[in-house]
Write a protein that holds these residues in place. Structure first.
Motif, PDB file in Angstrom:
ATOM      1  N   ILE A 114      60.953  73.763  49.096  1.00 56.10           N
ATOM      2  CA  ILE A 114      59.582  73.864  48.587  1.00 56.10           C
ATOM      3  C   ILE A 114      59.603  73.672  47.076  1.00 56.10           C
ATOM      4  CG2 ILE A 114      57.506  75.301  48.481  1.00 56.10           C
ATOM      5  CD1 ILE A 114      58.364  74.691  51.325  1.00 56.10           C
ATOM      6  N   PRO A 115      58.812  72.740  46.527  1.00 51.88           N
ATOM      7  CA  PRO A 115      58.773  72.570  45.068  1.00 51.88           C
ATOM      8  C   PRO A 115      58.430  73.880  44.365  1.00 51.88           C
ATOM      9  CG  PRO A 115      57.597  70.792  46.173  1.00 51.88           C
ATOM     10  CD  PRO A 115      57.926  71.795  47.229  1.00 51.88           C
ATOM     11  N   GLU A 116      59.095  74.144  43.242  1.00 54.48           N
ATOM     12  CA  GLU A 116      58.840  75.388  42.510  1.00 54.48           C
ATOM     13  C   GLU A 116      57.403  75.457  42.015  1.00 54.48           C
ATOM     14  OE1 GLU A 116      61.642  76.185  39.455  1.00 54.48           O
ATOM     15  OE2 GLU A 116      63.385  76.022  40.777  1.00 54.48           O
ATOM     16  N   VAL A 117      56.878  74.305  41.583  1.00 52.51           N
ATOM     17  CA  VAL A 117      55.492  74.235  41.110  1.00 52.51           C
ATOM     18  C   VAL A 117      54.794  73.104  41.867  1.00 52.51           C
ATOM     19  CG1 VAL A 117      53.971  73.869  39.131  1.00 52.51           C
ATOM     20  CG2 VAL A 117      56.172  75.048  38.826  1.00 52.51           C
ATOM     21  N   PRO A 118      53.665  73.379  42.518  1.00 53.15           N
ATOM     22  CA  PRO A 118      52.997  72.320  43.284  1.00 53.15           C
ATOM     23  C   PRO A 118      52.312  71.305  42.377  1.00 53.15           C
ATOM     24  CG  PRO A 118      51.642  74.291  43.255  1.00 53.15           C
ATOM     25  CD  PRO A 118      52.924  74.660  42.574  1.00 53.15           C
ATOM     26  N   LEU A 119      52.053  70.132  42.918  1.00 52.89           N
ATOM     27  CA  LEU A 119      51.248  69.150  42.205  1.00 52.89           C
ATOM     28  C   LEU A 119      49.851  69.715  41.986  1.00 52.89           C
ATOM     29  CD1 LEU A 119      52.083  65.909  44.252  1.00 52.89           C
ATOM     30  CD2 LEU A 119      52.907  66.451  41.944  1.00 52.89           C
ATOM     31  N   SER A 120      49.237  69.325  40.876  1.00 52.50           N
ATOM     32  CA  SER A 120      47.835  69.695  40.691  1.00 52.50           C
ATOM     33  C   SER A 120      46.992  68.891  41.678  1.00 52.50           C
ATOM     34  CB  SER A 120      47.379  69.402  39.265  1.00 52.50           C
ATOM     35  OG  SER A 120      47.318  67.998  39.053  1.00 52.50           O
ATOM     36  N   ILE A 121      45.781  69.329  41.912  1.00 45.55           N
ATOM     37  CA  ILE A 121      44.910  68.613  42.848  1.00 45.55           C
ATOM     38  C   ILE A 121      44.676  67.186  42.375  1.00 45.55           C
ATOM     39  CG2 ILE A 121      42.588  68.538  43.849  1.00 45.55           C
ATOM     40  CD1 ILE A 121      42.583  71.593  43.777  1.00 45.55           C
ATOM     41  N   ASP A 122      44.476  66.990  41.067  1.00 48.68           N
ATOM     42  CA  ASP A 122      44.261  65.642  40.522  1.00 48.68           C
ATOM     43  C   ASP A 122      45.496  64.769  40.719  1.00 48.68           C
ATOM     44  OD1 ASP A 122      41.708  66.300  39.755  1.00 48.68           O
ATOM     45  OD2 ASP A 122      42.248  66.768  37.671  1.00 48.68           O
ATOM     46  N   GLU A 123      46.686  65.327  40.436  1.00 48.83           N
ATOM     47  CA  GLU A 123      47.931  64.569  40.628  1.00 48.83           C
ATOM     48  C   GLU A 123      48.106  64.186  42.090  1.00 48.83           C
ATOM     49  OE1 GLU A 123      50.927  66.433  37.224  1.00 48.83           O
ATOM     50  OE2 GLU A 123      50.614  67.521  39.115  1.00 48.83           O
ATOM     51  N   PHE A 124      47.847  65.141  42.955  1.00 46.67           N
ATOM     52  CA  PHE A 124      47.997  64.901  44.385  1.00 46.67           C
ATOM     53  C   PHE A 124      47.070  63.779  44.849  1.00 46.67           C
ATOM     54  CE2 PHE A 124      46.593  65.514  48.719  1.00 46.67           C
ATOM     55  CZ  PHE A 124      47.786  65.640  49.418  1.00 46.67           C
ATOM     56  N   GLU A 125      45.797  63.864  44.473  1.00 46.47           N
ATOM     57  CA  GLU A 125      44.817  62.870  44.928  1.00 46.47           C
ATOM     58  C   GLU A 125      45.151  61.476  44.394  1.00 46.47           C
ATOM     59  OE1 GLU A 125      41.099  64.495  43.682  1.00 46.47           O
ATOM     60  OE2 GLU A 125      40.919  65.833  45.431  1.00 46.47           O
ATOM     61  N   GLU A 126      45.618  61.407  43.141  1.00 48.86           N
ATOM     62  CA  GLU A 126      45.975  60.108  42.556  1.00 48.86           C
ATOM     63  C   GLU A 126      47.175  59.503  43.277  1.00 48.86           C
ATOM     64  OE1 GLU A 126      47.413  58.200  38.264  1.00 48.86           O
ATOM     65  OE2 GLU A 126      46.638  60.254  38.343  1.00 48.86           O
ATOM     66  N   MET A 127      48.208  60.324  43.527  1.00 47.31           N
ATOM     67  CA  MET A 127      49.415  59.829  44.200  1.00 47.31           C
ATOM     68  C   MET A 127      49.130  59.478  45.656  1.00 47.31           C
ATOM     69  SD  MET A 127      52.261  62.419  42.569  1.00 47.31           S
ATOM     70  CE  MET A 127      53.705  61.498  43.044  1.00 47.31           C
ATOM     71  N   GLU A 128      48.243  60.232  46.296  1.00 48.04           N
ATOM     72  CA  GLU A 128      47.888  59.931  47.672  1.00 48.04           C
ATOM     73  C   GLU A 128      47.145  58.600  47.750  1.00 48.04           C
ATOM     74  OE1 GLU A 128      46.189  62.402  51.459  1.00 48.04           O
ATOM     75  OE2 GLU A 128      45.033  62.554  49.605  1.00 48.04           O
ATOM     76  N   GLU A 129      46.257  58.370  46.807  1.00 53.57           N
ATOM     77  CA  GLU A 129      45.498  57.106  46.774  1.00 53.57           C
ATOM     78  C   GLU A 129      46.426  55.921  46.550  1.00 53.57           C
ATOM     79  OE1 GLU A 129      41.802  55.072  44.276  1.00 53.57           O
ATOM     80  OE2 GLU A 129      42.198  57.227  44.085  1.00 53.57           O
ATOM     81  N   GLN A 130      47.475  56.114  45.725  1.00 52.57           N
ATOM     82  CA  GLN A 130      48.424  55.041  45.420  1.00 52.57           C
ATOM     83  C   GLN A 130      49.588  54.979  46.404  1.00 52.57           C
ATOM     84  OE1 GLN A 130      49.611  55.849  41.361  1.00 52.57           O
ATOM     85  NE2 GLN A 130      47.582  55.371  40.524  1.00 52.57           N
ATOM     86  N   ASP A 131      49.571  55.883  47.397  1.00 55.46           N
ATOM     87  CA  ASP A 131      50.629  55.969  48.393  1.00 55.46           C
ATOM     88  C   ASP A 131      51.998  56.204  47.751  1.00 55.46           C
ATOM     89  OD1 ASP A 131      51.623  56.078  50.972  1.00 55.46           O
ATOM     90  OD2 ASP A 131      51.988  53.921  51.087  1.00 55.46           O
ATOM     91  N   THR A 132      52.032  57.106  46.773  1.00 52.19           N
ATOM     92  CA  THR A 132      53.285  57.426  46.090  1.00 52.19           C
ATOM     93  C   THR A 132      53.633  58.916  46.195  1.00 52.19           C
ATOM     94  OG1 THR A 132      52.070  57.692  43.992  1.00 52.19           O
ATOM     95  CG2 THR A 132      53.072  55.530  44.427  1.00 52.19           C
ATOM     96  N   LEU A 133      53.043  59.602  47.186  1.00 50.83           N
ATOM     97  CA  LEU A 133      53.353  61.020  47.348  1.00 50.83           C
ATOM     98  C   LEU A 133      54.830  61.207  47.707  1.00 50.83           C
ATOM     99  CD1 LEU A 133      50.358  62.436  49.446  1.00 50.83           C
ATOM    100  CD2 LEU A 133      50.989  63.128  47.128  1.00 50.83           C
ATOM    101  N   PRO A 134      55.495  62.204  47.115  1.00 50.12           N
ATOM    102  CA  PRO A 134      56.871  62.530  47.517  1.00 50.12           C
ATOM    103  C   PRO A 134      56.906  62.917  48.985  1.00 50.12           C
ATOM    104  CG  PRO A 134      56.293  63.627  45.455  1.00 50.12           C
ATOM    105  CD  PRO A 134      55.020  63.056  46.002  1.00 50.12           C
ATOM    106  N   PRO A 135      58.066  62.772  49.648  1.00 46.43           N
ATOM    107  CA  PRO A 135      58.168  63.061  51.083  1.00 46.43           C
ATOM    108  C   PRO A 135      57.649  64.439  51.481  1.00 46.43           C
ATOM    109  CG  PRO A 135      60.155  61.977  50.332  1.00 46.43           C
ATOM    110  CD  PRO A 135      59.323  62.240  49.115  1.00 46.43           C
ATOM    111  N   PHE A 136      57.911  65.472  50.656  1.00 53.29           N
ATOM    112  CA  PHE A 136      57.478  66.817  51.035  1.00 53.29           C
ATOM    113  C   PHE A 136      55.962  66.883  51.219  1.00 53.29           C
ATOM    114  CE2 PHE A 136      55.568  70.857  49.791  1.00 53.29           C
ATOM    115  CZ  PHE A 136      56.101  71.681  50.770  1.00 53.29           C
ATOM    116  N   TYR A 137      55.211  66.264  50.305  1.00 57.36           N
ATOM    117  CA  TYR A 137      53.743  66.340  50.383  1.00 57.36           C
ATOM    118  C   TYR A 137      53.212  65.484  51.534  1.00 57.36           C
ATOM    119  CZ  TYR A 137      53.961  68.789  45.962  1.00 57.36           C
ATOM    120  OH  TYR A 137      54.245  69.712  44.987  1.00 57.36           O
ATOM    121  N   LYS A 138      53.901  64.379  51.829  1.00 58.64           N
ATOM    122  CA  LYS A 138      53.522  63.585  53.008  1.00 58.64           C
ATOM    123  C   LYS A 138      53.702  64.417  54.277  1.00 58.64           C
ATOM    124  CE  LYS A 138      54.581  58.965  51.217  1.00 58.64           C
ATOM    125  NZ  LYS A 138      55.426  57.750  51.393  1.00 58.64           N
ATOM    126  N   LEU A 139      54.814  65.148  54.331  1.00 57.22           N
ATOM    127  CA  LEU A 139      55.084  66.001  55.484  1.00 57.22           C
ATOM    128  C   LEU A 139      54.061  67.126  55.583  1.00 57.22           C
ATOM    129  CD1 LEU A 139      56.946  66.747  57.850  1.00 57.22           C
ATOM    130  CD2 LEU A 139      58.336  68.064  56.236  1.00 57.22           C
TER     131      LEU A 139
END
Length: 312
Positions: A114-139
């Motif tokens: 588990i990442p020590e610090v989660p992505l912020s909501i903005d970071e998550f949404e941007e990476m999800e839109e660009q399909d660049t989420l790390p494997p853990f968040y995809k899972l």
């Protein structure tokens, strides 16, 4: 940092003093402190009482992080994932503060880091839109999606139709068993996870198999108890339970479910009309299969004639 270390640091007491307060040996405390042994819930609860943390949900959240800011960030991120999901988890959505740690804890039990610090909501949404989420968040997204899908599936195909002819609220013991089935679906959602993605996140295949096997066994026992309760209470069910579960429950039930013979013998509550309609449906399906087979033969014959005509 685990809860024993947090307690020692924040309470400002020695290890000997903490041992005296908990009533366990130095050896056992050392195992908990080094994470070589799992900290029991009753010890977690006692430590949280000593730390003067009243919120019970922190017992689970301390397995992930002891920092309130990070806990709130995880809650916010998972709540955001739930809100935008095609199949939001009603369980988590009903109380994100308490339940949003559930998928994280289950993934951690499987060895997922588990990442020590989660992505912020903005970071998550941007990476999800660009399909660049790390494997853990995809899972995590896939798991939450499957949890919501399974919850709805269980409610639609098990709880509501099965209990249509009696009030669950008046049968608390039955209600508890049904609640257990709904919770089991959350664990069994892991059966649908992408194995390569699980592996990429460090999840142990042997731990996953063990968790699923244990959950399937518990589920089989729960159904067995439900059958006993329904029979002993003389309750009337909406469906012929055997056919109902076979057609609607096979996805959730263990592959080696052993109660089919018993269900057929003891819980066939279908009316004569329902049995007649089922037999008629079988006949219709048989006729359709025969018709489709004849159509395939005619099409093959027509294609052969056309081919001969082209050659001539």
């Amino acid at each position: 940092m685990n809860l024993v270390t947090v307690a020692l640091n924040e309470m400002g007491i020695t290890k000997v003093e903490l041992i005296a307060k908990l009533g366990f040996s130095d050896e056992q405390l050392s195992k908990w402190n080094t994470d070589s042994s799992i900290l029991p819930d009753m010890v977690k609860k006692r430590l949280l009482e000593l730390l003067d943390i009243e919120q019970y949900y922190y017992i689970d959240w301390y397995d992930i992080s002891h920092e309130n800011v990070i806990i709130e960030d995880w809650i916010g991120l998972i709540d955001s994932i739930i809100t935008s999901a095609d199949f939001p988890s009603n369980l988590i959505a009903s109380d994100p503060t308490f339940f949003s740690c559930a998928p994280l804890i289950e993934l951690k039990k499987l060895g997922c880091a588990i990442p020590e610090v989660p992505l912020s909501i903005d970071e998550f949404e941007e990476m999800e839109e660009q399909d660049t989420l790390p494997p853990f968040y995809k899972l995590l997204v896939a798991y939450i999606h499957e949890m919501g899908l399974r919850e709805k599936w269980v409610k639609i195909h098990h709880i509501e139709p099965f209990s249509a002819h009696f009030d669950l609220e008046e049968n608390e013991d039955l209600l508890m068993e049904f609640d257990g089935i709904e919770l089991s679906s959350i664990f069994l959602a892991l059966r649908s996870m992408d194995k390569n993605l699980l592996k990429a996140c460090g999840c142990s295949e042997s731990k996953l198999k063990k968790l699923i096997s244990e959950t399937e066994n518990e589920l089989s026992i729960k159904f067995d108890r439900i059958f006993d309760m329904v029979k002993s209470k003389g309750l009337t069910m909406k469906h012929d339970l055997s056919s109902f579960l076979k057609y609607n429950g096979s996805e959730l039930l263990p592959p080696t479910f052993k109660n089919w013979v018993r269900i057929d013998q003891e819980f066939n509550c279908a009316s004569n009309t329902e049995q007649y309609l089922r037999e008629q449906n079988k006949l219709i399906m048989k006729k359709l299969a025969e018709t489709n087979s004849k159509l395939d033969e005619l099409l093959s014959l027509q294609q052969a004639k056309l081919l001969i005509a082209e050659q001539v």
